[in-house]
Scaffold this motif. Sequence first.
Motif, mmCIF file in Angstrom:
data_model
loop_
_atom_site.group_PDB
_atom_site.id
_atom_site.type_symbol
_atom_site.label_atom_id
_atom_site.label_comp_id
_atom_site.label_asym_id
_atom_site.label_seq_id
_atom_site.Cartn_x
_atom_site.Cartn_y
_atom_site.Cartn_z
ATOM 1 N N VAL A 96 -3.637 -1.432 3.112
ATOM 2 C CA VAL A 96 -4.351 -0.247 2.627
ATOM 3 C C VAL A 96 -3.675 1.032 3.131
ATOM 4 N N VAL A 97 -3.385 1.092 4.422
ATOM 5 C CA VAL A 97 -2.736 2.280 4.989
ATOM 6 C C VAL A 97 -1.337 2.448 4.397
ATOM 7 N N GLY A 98 -0.637 1.323 4.195
ATOM 8 C CA GLY A 98 0.694 1.381 3.590
ATOM 9 C C GLY A 98 0.653 1.937 2.177
ATOM 10 N N CYS A 99 -0.337 1.517 1.387
ATOM 11 C CA CYS A 99 -0.454 2.034 0.013
ATOM 12 C C CYS A 99 -0.770 3.529 0.015
ATOM 13 N N ILE A 100 -1.627 3.960 0.926
ATOM 14 C CA ILE A 100 -1.907 5.399 1.051
ATOM 15 C C ILE A 100 -0.631 6.146 1.452
ATOM 16 N N GLY A 101 0.144 5.577 2.384
ATOM 17 C CA GLY A 101 1.405 6.194 2.801
ATOM 18 C C GLY A 101 2.412 6.259 1.662
ATOM 19 N N ILE A 102 2.466 5.221 0.835
ATOM 20 C CA ILE A 102 3.381 5.223 -0.312
ATOM 21 C C ILE A 102 2.993 6.332 -1.286
ATOM 22 N N ILE A 138 -7.307 -14.836 15.090
ATOM 23 C CA ILE A 138 -6.691 -15.004 13.769
ATOM 24 C C ILE A 138 -7.379 -14.109 12.753
ATOM 25 N N SER A 139 -8.697 -14.020 12.849
ATOM 26 C CA SER A 139 -9.434 -13.160 11.934
ATOM 27 C C SER A 139 -9.034 -11.701 12.131
ATOM 28 N N CYS A 140 -8.919 -11.259 13.390
ATOM 29 C CA CYS A 140 -8.499 -9.885 13.669
ATOM 30 C C CYS A 140 -7.079 -9.641 13.154
ATOM 31 N N SER A 141 -6.214 -10.604 13.354
ATOM 32 C CA SER A 141 -4.841 -10.497 12.855
ATOM 33 C C SER A 141 -4.841 -10.373 11.345
ATOM 34 N N TYR A 142 -5.683 -11.157 10.680
ATOM 35 C CA TYR A 142 -5.768 -11.107 9.221
ATOM 36 C C TYR A 142 -6.208 -9.721 8.759
ATOM 37 N N TRP A 143 -7.284 -9.202 9.391
ATOM 38 C CA TRP A 143 -7.806 -7.914 8.949
ATOM 39 C C TRP A 143 -6.887 -6.758 9.319
ATOM 40 N N ILE A 198 10.586 3.888 1.825
ATOM 41 C CA ILE A 198 11.287 2.595 1.861
ATOM 42 C C ILE A 198 10.787 1.755 3.030
ATOM 43 N N PHE A 199 10.652 2.375 4.208
ATOM 44 C CA PHE A 199 10.186 1.644 5.390
ATOM 45 C C PHE A 199 8.770 1.089 5.178
ATOM 46 N N ILE A 200 7.866 1.907 4.671
ATOM 47 C CA ILE A 200 6.483 1.460 4.457
ATOM 48 C C ILE A 200 6.445 0.323 3.436
ATOM 49 N N THR A 201 7.206 0.471 2.360
ATOM 50 C CA THR A 201 7.223 -0.574 1.330
ATOM 51 C C THR A 201 7.707 -1.898 1.897
ATOM 52 N N LEU A 202 8.800 -1.872 2.660
ATOM 53 C CA LEU A 202 9.331 -3.103 3.236
ATOM 54 C C LEU A 202 8.375 -3.700 4.273
ATOM 55 N N THR A 203 7.734 -2.845 5.053
ATOM 56 C CA THR A 203 6.790 -3.329 6.063
ATOM 57 C C THR A 203 5.580 -3.996 5.410
ATOM 58 N N VAL A 204 5.028 -3.361 4.380
ATOM 59 C CA VAL A 204 3.876 -3.937 3.686
ATOM 60 C C VAL A 204 4.260 -5.264 3.046
ATOM 61 N N LEU A 205 5.423 -5.316 2.416
ATOM 62 C CA LEU A 205 5.867 -6.568 1.811
ATOM 63 C C LEU A 205 6.080 -7.651 2.866
ATOM 64 N N ASP A 206 6.665 -7.257 4.003
ATOM 65 C CA ASP A 206 6.921 -8.222 5.079
ATOM 66 C C ASP A 206 5.621 -8.810 5.609
ATOM 67 N N TYR A 207 4.672 -7.966 5.965
ATOM 68 C CA TYR A 207 3.441 -8.452 6.578
ATOM 69 C C TYR A 207 2.518 -9.134 5.587
ATOM 70 N N SER A 208 2.378 -8.570 4.397
ATOM 71 C CA SER A 208 1.388 -9.146 3.501
ATOM 72 C C SER A 208 1.898 -10.307 2.687
ATOM 73 N N LEU A 209 3.164 -10.368 2.383
ATOM 74 C CA LEU A 209 3.653 -11.464 1.547
ATOM 75 C C LEU A 209 4.411 -12.512 2.349
ATOM 76 N N ILE A 210 5.477 -12.106 2.999
ATOM 77 C CA ILE A 210 6.370 -13.064 3.652
ATOM 78 C C ILE A 210 5.695 -13.715 4.852
ATOM 79 N N ARG A 211 5.193 -12.917 5.786
ATOM 80 C CA ARG A 211 4.561 -13.487 6.980
ATOM 81 C C ARG A 211 3.276 -14.219 6.652
ATOM 82 N N GLY A 212 2.554 -13.738 5.662
ATOM 83 C CA GLY A 212 1.331 -14.421 5.266
ATOM 84 C C GLY A 212 1.609 -15.815 4.754
ATOM 85 N N LEU A 269 -5.732 -4.045 6.605
ATOM 86 C CA LEU A 269 -5.617 -2.646 7.018
ATOM 87 C C LEU A 269 -4.197 -2.119 6.839
ATOM 88 N N LEU A 270 -3.202 -2.900 7.216
ATOM 89 C CA LEU A 270 -1.810 -2.470 7.058
ATOM 90 C C LEU A 270 -1.481 -2.247 5.589
#
Length: 165
Positions: free
Chosen positions: A49-55, A36-41, A87-101, A46-47
């Motif tokens: 941070v990398v997503g923001c750099i990609g944006i 769970i800790s690895c999944s969180y990080w 668009i893909f990176i933005t939706l992916t970051v939102l999906d993983y960090s907000l909705i799934r979290g 990490l997703l």
Amino acid sequence: MFGLNETDSISTIQLVETKNNSDCGSMSEDEAKLAISCSYWLEGVLLTVVGCIGILGNLANIIILNSKSVSNFFNTLLSILSFSDLIFITLTVLDYSLIRGKQSLIRGKQSLIRGKQSLIRGKQSLIEVNNLLSEVNNLLLEVNNLLIEVNNLLSEGTYPLCNNI
């Protein structure tokens, strides 16, 4: 241990429940917390941070490739590619960090509640077993006292059945 508190330990109980269902591929509670800790990080931090750099990189590409000094057909295609990637990176970051979290936190709380209920049932069962063992112990003490009394009567020869022998 890994920067997580009790509510962040998302579905430890679900992962540990897998151990009870099958021995193959099961993990201990510590291994589940590590997973769970690895999944969180990985998925959470990490997703993001990398997503923001990609944006930021895709925004820079769109701005540079759409300037009039480098305007040609190939740069327009690259600009469209950067826009779709943005668009893909933005939706992916939102999906993983907000909705799934949020969903994971809800599932984690539900799992913790189920785990606490299981512990309560287990404690009640242990109390019942302890009470039964106490009753068995009392019965064995009574049987032991009766056997001592019968042995004393037999050794004295005053037992009523001994007269018929």
